[in-house]
Design a protein around this motif. Structure first.
Motif, PDB file in Angstrom:
ATOM      1  N   ASP A   1      84.666  30.722 -48.363  1.00  0.00           N
ATOM      2  CA  ASP A   1      85.480  30.979 -47.244  1.00  0.00           C
ATOM      3  C   ASP A   1      86.832  30.425 -47.398  1.00  0.00           C
ATOM      4  N   LEU A   2      87.925  31.302 -47.531  1.00  0.00           N
ATOM      5  CA  LEU A   2      89.303  30.815 -47.763  1.00  0.00           C
ATOM      6  C   LEU A   2      89.883  30.921 -46.482  1.00  0.00           C
ATOM      7  N   VAL A   3      90.758  29.723 -45.979  1.00  0.00           N
ATOM      8  CA  VAL A   3      91.611  29.520 -44.768  1.00  0.00           C
ATOM      9  C   VAL A   3      92.985  29.468 -45.278  1.00  0.00           C
ATOM     10  N   MET A   4      93.775  30.436 -45.347  1.00  0.00           N
ATOM     11  CA  MET A   4      95.254  30.589 -46.003  1.00  0.00           C
ATOM     12  C   MET A   4      96.263  30.668 -44.931  1.00  0.00           C
ATOM     13  N   ASN A   5      95.681  30.754 -43.397  1.00  0.00           N
ATOM     14  CA  ASN A   5      96.687  31.053 -42.612  1.00  0.00           C
ATOM     15  C   ASN A   5      97.795  29.730 -42.122  1.00  0.00           C
ATOM     16  N   HIS A   6      97.172  28.712 -42.225  1.00  0.00           N
ATOM     17  CA  HIS A   6      97.714  27.356 -41.641  1.00  0.00           C
ATOM     18  C   HIS A   6      97.317  26.178 -42.412  1.00  0.00           C
TER      19      HIS A   6
ATOM     20  N   PHE B   1     106.779  26.590 -43.739  1.00  0.00           N
ATOM     21  CA  PHE B   1     106.313  27.083 -42.702  1.00  0.00           C
ATOM     22  C   PHE B   1     107.232  27.899 -41.784  1.00  0.00           C
ATOM     23  N   ASN B   2     106.729  28.770 -40.968  1.00  0.00           N
ATOM     24  CA  ASN B   2     107.596  29.399 -39.899  1.00  0.00           C
ATOM     25  C   ASN B   2     107.270  29.091 -38.331  1.00  0.00           C
ATOM     26  N   GLY B   3     106.177  28.153 -38.268  1.00  0.00           N
ATOM     27  CA  GLY B   3     106.028  27.955 -36.889  1.00  0.00           C
ATOM     28  C   GLY B   3     105.123  26.730 -36.841  1.00  0.00           C
TER      29      GLY B   3
ATOM     30  N   ARG C   1     104.867  17.205 -26.676  1.00  0.00           N
ATOM     31  CA  ARG C   1     104.715  18.194 -26.169  1.00  0.00           C
ATOM     32  C   ARG C   1     104.316  19.407 -26.935  1.00  0.00           C
ATOM     33  N   THR C   2     103.349  20.199 -26.531  1.00  0.00           N
ATOM     34  CA  THR C   2     103.131  21.510 -27.163  1.00  0.00           C
ATOM     35  C   THR C   2     103.706  22.868 -26.616  1.00  0.00           C
ATOM     36  N   GLY C   3     103.614  23.759 -27.497  1.00  0.00           N
ATOM     37  CA  GLY C   3     104.395  24.925 -27.450  1.00  0.00           C
ATOM     38  C   GLY C   3     104.334  25.778 -28.544  1.00  0.00           C
ATOM     39  N   VAL C   4     104.929  26.941 -28.653  1.00  0.00           N
ATOM     40  CA  VAL C   4     104.964  27.842 -30.047  1.00  0.00           C
ATOM     41  C   VAL C   4     106.451  27.678 -30.487  1.00  0.00           C
ATOM     42  N   PHE C   5     106.589  26.888 -31.411  1.00  0.00           N
ATOM     43  CA  PHE C   5     107.789  26.714 -31.668  1.00  0.00           C
ATOM     44  C   PHE C   5     108.321  27.423 -33.285  1.00  0.00           C
ATOM     45  N   LYS C   6     109.167  28.521 -33.299  1.00  0.00           N
ATOM     46  CA  LYS C   6     109.602  29.262 -34.345  1.00  0.00           C
ATOM     47  C   LYS C   6     110.641  28.100 -35.111  1.00  0.00           C
ATOM     48  N   ILE C   7     110.358  28.072 -36.569  1.00  0.00           N
ATOM     49  CA  ILE C   7     111.158  27.420 -37.319  1.00  0.00           C
ATOM     50  C   ILE C   7     112.550  27.986 -37.605  1.00  0.00           C
ATOM     51  N   VAL C   8     113.504  27.396 -37.443  1.00  0.00           N
ATOM     52  CA  VAL C   8     114.829  27.947 -37.690  1.00  0.00           C
ATOM     53  C   VAL C   8     115.406  27.734 -39.250  1.00  0.00           C
TER      54      VAL C   8
ATOM     55  N   PHE D   1      98.291  25.250 -35.769  1.00  0.00           N
ATOM     56  CA  PHE D   1      98.866  24.246 -36.725  1.00  0.00           C
ATOM     57  C   PHE D   1     100.298  24.381 -37.279  1.00  0.00           C
ATOM     58  N   ALA D   2     100.295  24.071 -38.520  1.00  0.00           N
ATOM     59  CA  ALA D   2     101.747  24.551 -39.110  1.00  0.00           C
ATOM     60  C   ALA D   2     101.395  26.078 -39.893  1.00  0.00           C
ATOM     61  N   ASN D   3     102.010  27.186 -39.605  1.00  0.00           N
ATOM     62  CA  ASN D   3     101.910  28.226 -39.922  1.00  0.00           C
ATOM     63  C   ASN D   3     102.447  28.803 -41.135  1.00  0.00           C
ATOM     64  N   ILE D   4     101.766  29.006 -42.286  1.00  0.00           N
ATOM     65  CA  ILE D   4     102.484  29.210 -43.594  1.00  0.00           C
ATOM     66  C   ILE D   4     103.413  30.412 -43.580  1.00  0.00           C
ATOM     67  N   ASP D   5     104.454  30.354 -44.116  1.00  0.00           N
ATOM     68  CA  ASP D   5     105.250  31.350 -44.279  1.00  0.00           C
ATOM     69  C   ASP D   5     105.331  32.111 -45.671  1.00  0.00           C
TER      70      ASP D   5
END
Length: 505
Positions: free
Chosen positions: A100-105, A160-162, A171-178, A200-204
């Motif tokens: 099982d491969l987890v490649m999203n984050h 990462f992009n988010g 605090r939590t939220g959905v933060f898009k990296i600039v 988590f940290a979303n792979i770009d």
């Protein structure tokens, strides 16, 4: 003639986190083969955030239970050597192993970093709800316990992009990296406007260095484990073009028989078909549409029209690319995608995936051995075993459906000459006691057939015209077949092969 193949998902969410799971697999490999299992899908093998992590909170892709990181050397399931020993034991017993491969984050970063983000609406990630501002995010991965062994690649916020947590403001939220060329990827599912970000940290995957590193890792992992295939987690959130590139490179590296199945969790059949088109059918997909049909059938009882159970399912439209399943670790009670099939319908659901001509069926560890957690349930080995036997010995030949009643449906498999006494007649009811008059072939005239599930005790005699009336109890399933024996009283069935074979399902 090659026998039917069956996959087993060898874990559930609440497998004990005592590091014994790889040893359990090693010890059970011979028994799994005797149960007519041909392949096992194992949980994520990489180091998570702790020794309790199921593996989906992935920290270090190159740590398979080898380095002292996150307070542990082993993973939840054991050490690297125990993993390798388990895979070897499986293959020695003719079992293919799919990792099982987890490649999203990535999760559990080693350090925080300061960088700019834009907050987006959690329910519409295309809607920006702030101006750019600074946060402190857990995005720096240095892997101090491993150093640069196997890979010198270190992750930072540029890869990462988010992310979902601002340590600066707690605090939590959905933060898009600039940043330059930073945005959500467009080649993903369109739920919530854009479903690139999951957790988590979303792979770009628009970052060339990331793509190169992840393909290099995929090749390293396959060669290190010597496994026979991959299960790709959460691929509706990953750049579909990268998934295609990754699959192509893995098959090129490991050979044409290297098997890949993806978790594209959508009940919308058109979306699954479009995804397969994008990937040029390089991988299979789990049939989520069928899972939800089975779930609805179990919840609605006699109000569900069984004659429609396969309508708008992947196994109906793309049978050679469909992995059918009843439940899995995400659908079990209290988990993210809870949609647990009710007990009364479980055996019928397994008959619908195990005894059909189409699809590559996957049995869930939790259904067979039981599940733990806040809603424990006992395993259904006694219900599933006769279906596994029937799949291996009986479910062959031309398939004819009798899906002509909303509450009682059936089908027959006519059998093949190469497998003596093969052929079955299956009847399922979600209402009252029922029956189906079905034809199993004039060549079966005079044979006495019995219900392999034991749900019915009588014998049925096949008529001269090849027809018989096959009964079923209300809310149940019966699998009728001829149990032929040779002069010594032994079944005339070929023994299971000791060779792993990915070429047919």
């Amino acid at each position: 003639m090659k026998r039917n193949h069956t996959m087993l998902q060898f874990f559930e969410w609440h497998v004990e986190a005592d590091g014994s799971h790889w040893n359990r697999l090693k010890e059970m490999a011979p028994e799994l083969k005797r149960l007519k299992i041909d392949s096992v899908w194992i949980p994520p093998v990489t180091k998570g955030q702790s020794d309790q992590d199921t593996g989906y909170g992935v920290y270090d892709l190159y740590d398979l239970g080898e380095f002292d990181q996150k307070g542990t050397v082993r993973t939840k399931y054991g050490t690297k050597q125990e993993l390798l020993d388990a895979i070897a034991a499986c293959q020695e017993n003719g079992l293919c192993v799919y990792a099982d491969l987890v490649m999203n984050h990535k999760a559990g970063a080693d350090e925080k970093e300061l960088f700019k983000v834009i907050e987006v609406d959690q329910h519409d990630r295309t809607e920006e709800i702030s101006e750019p501002f600074d946060i402190e995010g857990w995005t720096k991965f240095t892997f101090p316990g491993r150093g640069e062994k196997y890979s010198a690649f270190k992750w930072d916020f540029g890869h990462f992009n988010g992310t979902d947590y601002d340590a600066k403001e707690d605090r939590t939220g959905v933060f898009k990296i600039v940043g330059e060329h930073k945005d959500w990827n467009e080649n993903v599912d369109d739920e919530f406007g854009n479903y690139d970000y999951l957790m988590f940290a979303n792979i770009d995957y628009s970052h060339p260095g990331v793509r190169e590193e992840m393909i290099r890792w995929g090749k390293w992992l396959g060669n290190t484990l010597g496994c026979d295939g991959y299960r790709l987690d959460a691929i509706k959130h990953i750049n579909h073009e990268f998934v295609k590139e990754f699959a192509t490179e893995m098959i090129k590296e490991r050979g044409e028989d290297f098997y890949i199945v993806g978790e594209f969790w959508k009940s919308d059949l058109a979306a699954c078909q479009a995804f397969l088109d994008t990937l040029d059918y390089r991988i299979d997909l789990f049939d989520v549409s069928l899972h939800y049909k089975l779930h609805a059938a179990s919840k609605e009882g006699r109000e569900f029209d069984l004659s429609t159970i396969f309508q708008d399912t992947l196994v109906s439209s793309h049978p050679s690319n469909a992995v059918t399943f009843v439940d899995n670790h995400d659908s079990q009670p209290h988990e993210a995608l809870e949609s647990w099939i009710e007990d009364w319908f479980k055996q019928s659901a397994y008959a619908l995936i195990l005894l059909r001509e189409e699809g590559y069926p996957c049995v869930f560890y939790g259904d067979y051995f039981g599940i733990g957690g806040p809603a424990p349930a006992e395993g259904k080995k006694a219900d599933i075993d006769p279906l596994l036997e029937a799949r291996y010995h009986k479910a062959y030949g031309t398939q004819e459906d009798y899906f002509d009643h909303p509450n009682t449906v059936g089908w027959v498999r006519r059998g093949v000459e190469e497998i003596e006494h093969s052929g079955i007649a299956v009847v399922i009811s979600n209402g009252d006691n029922g029956e189906k008059r079905m034809c199993v072939g004039e060549n079966r005239a005079g044979e006495q057939w019995t219900d392999l599930t034991g749900n019915r005790q009588e014998q049925i005699t096949i008529g001269e015209d090849g027809f018989a009336v096959f009964p079923v109890n209300g809310g149940s399933v019966s699998v009728w077949a001829y149990a032929g024996e040779d002069s010594n009283g032994h079944h005339q069935d070929e023994q299971a092969s000791g060779t792993c074979d990915n070429t047919e399902q």
